[in-house]
Write a protein that holds these residues in place. Structure first.
Motif, PDB file in Angstrom:
ATOM      1  N   GLY A 181       0.807  -1.209   0.000  1.00  0.00           N
ATOM      2  CA  GLY A 181       0.000   0.000   0.000  1.00  0.00           C
ATOM      3  C   GLY A 181       0.841   1.261   0.000  1.00  0.00           C
ATOM      4  O   GLY A 181       2.076   1.214   0.007  1.00  0.00           O
ATOM      5  N   THR A 182       0.158   2.395   0.007  1.00  0.00           N
ATOM      6  CA  THR A 182       0.862   3.680   0.020  1.00  0.00           C
ATOM      7  C   THR A 182       1.627   3.888   1.323  1.00  0.00           C
ATOM      8  O   THR A 182       2.572   4.694   1.373  1.00  0.00           O
ATOM      9  CB  THR A 182      -0.148   4.825  -0.164  1.00  0.00           C
ATOM     10  OG1 THR A 182      -1.196   4.695   0.815  1.00  0.00           O
ATOM     11  CG2 THR A 182      -0.758   4.778  -1.559  1.00  0.00           C
ATOM     12  N   ASN A 183       1.232   3.146   2.374  1.00  0.00           N
ATOM     13  CA  ASN A 183       1.954   3.242   3.644  1.00  0.00           C
ATOM     14  C   ASN A 183       3.219   2.397   3.665  1.00  0.00           C
ATOM     15  O   ASN A 183       3.943   2.368   4.665  1.00  0.00           O
ATOM     16  CB  ASN A 183       1.036   2.843   4.798  1.00  0.00           C
ATOM     17  CG  ASN A 183       0.445   1.450   4.612  1.00  0.00           C
ATOM     18  OD1 ASN A 183       0.814   0.724   3.694  1.00  0.00           O
ATOM     19  ND2 ASN A 183      -0.484   1.086   5.480  1.00  0.00           N
ATOM     20  N   GLY A 184       3.472   1.673   2.560  1.00  0.00           N
ATOM     21  CA  GLY A 184       4.671   0.847   2.470  1.00  0.00           C
ATOM     22  C   GLY A 184       4.558  -0.512   3.125  1.00  0.00           C
ATOM     23  O   GLY A 184       5.525  -1.280   3.118  1.00  0.00           O
ATOM     24  N   LYS A 185       3.389  -0.853   3.658  1.00  0.00           N
ATOM     25  CA  LYS A 185       3.215  -2.134   4.324  1.00  0.00           C
ATOM     26  C   LYS A 185       2.849  -3.224   3.319  1.00  0.00           C
ATOM     27  O   LYS A 185       2.069  -3.004   2.396  1.00  0.00           O
ATOM     28  CB  LYS A 185       2.140  -2.032   5.398  1.00  0.00           C
ATOM     29  CG  LYS A 185       2.540  -1.172   6.588  1.00  0.00           C
ATOM     30  CD  LYS A 185       1.460  -1.198   7.651  1.00  0.00           C
ATOM     31  CE  LYS A 185       1.868  -0.377   8.872  1.00  0.00           C
ATOM     32  NZ  LYS A 185       0.816  -0.411   9.926  1.00  0.00           N
ATOM     33  N   PHE A 186       3.434  -4.394   3.535  1.00  0.00           N
ATOM     34  CA  PHE A 186       3.174  -5.555   2.679  1.00  0.00           C
ATOM     35  C   PHE A 186       1.977  -6.308   3.242  1.00  0.00           C
ATOM     36  O   PHE A 186       1.978  -6.716   4.405  1.00  0.00           O
ATOM     37  CB  PHE A 186       4.411  -6.447   2.647  1.00  0.00           C
ATOM     38  CG  PHE A 186       4.248  -7.682   1.799  1.00  0.00           C
ATOM     39  CD1 PHE A 186       3.691  -7.623   0.533  1.00  0.00           C
ATOM     40  CD2 PHE A 186       4.669  -8.925   2.281  1.00  0.00           C
ATOM     41  CE1 PHE A 186       3.556  -8.761  -0.248  1.00  0.00           C
ATOM     42  CE2 PHE A 186       4.540 -10.052   1.513  1.00  0.00           C
ATOM     43  CZ  PHE A 186       3.978  -9.980   0.246  1.00  0.00           C
ATOM     44  N   GLY A 187       0.942  -6.496   2.435  1.00  0.00           N
ATOM     45  CA  GLY A 187      -0.271  -7.176   2.878  1.00  0.00           C
ATOM     46  C   GLY A 187      -0.721  -8.252   1.911  1.00  0.00           C
ATOM     47  O   GLY A 187      -0.225  -8.360   0.782  1.00  0.00           O
ATOM     48  N   ASP A 188      -1.690  -9.048   2.369  1.00  0.00           N
ATOM     49  CA  ASP A 188      -2.269 -10.134   1.557  1.00  0.00           C
ATOM     50  C   ASP A 188      -1.202 -11.085   1.026  1.00  0.00           C
ATOM     51  O   ASP A 188      -1.317 -11.614  -0.086  1.00  0.00           O
ATOM     52  CB  ASP A 188      -3.075  -9.570   0.380  1.00  0.00           C
ATOM     53  CG  ASP A 188      -4.273  -8.756   0.844  1.00  0.00           C
ATOM     54  OD1 ASP A 188      -4.828  -9.094   1.909  1.00  0.00           O
ATOM     55  OD2 ASP A 188      -4.636  -7.779   0.171  1.00  0.00           O
TER      56      ASP A 188
END
Length: 266
Positions: A103-110
């Motif tokens: 995401g735009t927050n730099g966090k890796f998800g899913d």
């Protein structure tokens, strides 16, 4: 003399047809005739159409980065990837699959990463079994996996996988289709649905239909192994997953995105 002249031209023909047999048929004939018992060597085999038997145990490898894309909407954007690779023979393969978003927050998800043993069960379908690991910025989860993958009627790419762990069961359905507008311009509808038997607040997965990711992508195969694309994608959460996502402070639960990316394979 007339009889001899008539028979002689036929001798090479019968000799050629006698040799044009498969090794299995030749071995069967030798066994029944007692040639093997006498210790005599077998005659050379002339294969039909001068072609040897098909070699179906060679080792092959293939990798596909199906989605490598940026998604944008009025609320911001995110990066997503989805790829897979395998190595093996026509019948047995080792598969690696991985997908995730940033995401735009730099966090890796899913983050979803799978190691699977693949066995061909028909001309168009394989059965797969192995493990799945959910590894990203959230809690790590481990699952056992069993599923089927292949080409359905009219060459739809389909995947149906069931997952099991101490947190219950889960399921995933995926499908896509390549519609050739020209030899190089291809329109691809795609959909992925995820289901869970129990909710998991740590990962915002809800019981029942938890989330959908789908899209319509138009790619141009500038090179067969390199195809840029544009498209429209949608991602959304449903049922209990919606409540869990809002409890975590997430508000963009249904995103319609403009998408562009690159598809490549080797």
């Amino acid at each position: 003399m007339f009889i001899i002249a008539t028979i002689l031209p036929c001798i090479p023909v019968f000799s050629l047809h006698a040799q044009a047999v498969t090794p299995m048929a030749q071995a069967h004939t030798m066994k029944n005739s007692g040639v093997q018992k006498k210790g005599l060597s077998s005659a050379p085999v002339a294969y039909v159409n001068a072609m040897p038997p098909v070699m179906d145990h060679n080792l092959y490898a293939h990798a596909l980065l199906d989605e490598f894309e940026a998604r944008y909407n009025a609320n911001g954007g995110q990066f997503r990837y989805d790829g897979q690779a395998w190595v093996g023979t026509d019948y047995n393969k080792l598969w690696l699959k991985s997908e995730g978003t940033v995401g735009t927050n730099g966090k890796f998800g899913d983050g979803d990463h799978e190691i699977l043993y693949d066995r061909a069960i028909s001309r168009y379908f394989d059965v797969q079994t192995g493990v799945r690991m959910d590894i990203d910025n959230g809690p790590t989860r481990a699952w056992g996996a069993v599923g089927i993958e292949g080409l359905a009627l009219y060459f739809f790419d389909v995947e149906a996988t069931a997952y099991f762990s101490d947190r219950g069961a889960a399921g995933r359905l995926q499908g896509s289709y390549d519609l050739l507008l020209t030899n190089r311009l291809i329109l691809q509808p795609q959909v992925e649905l995820n289901f869970y038997s129990q909710s998991d607040p740590g990962r915002a997965n809800g019981r029942g239909l938890s989330d959908i990711d789908t899209g319509l992508r138009l790619r141009y195969e500038w090179h067969r192994k390199l195809a840029p694309y544009i498209g429209v994608t949608y991602s959304g959460t449903f049922n209990q997953a919606t409540t869990l996502a809002r409890a975590r402070g997430e508000h963009d639960l249904h995103d319609l995105n403009f998408t562009f990316g690159l598809r490549t394979w080797f």
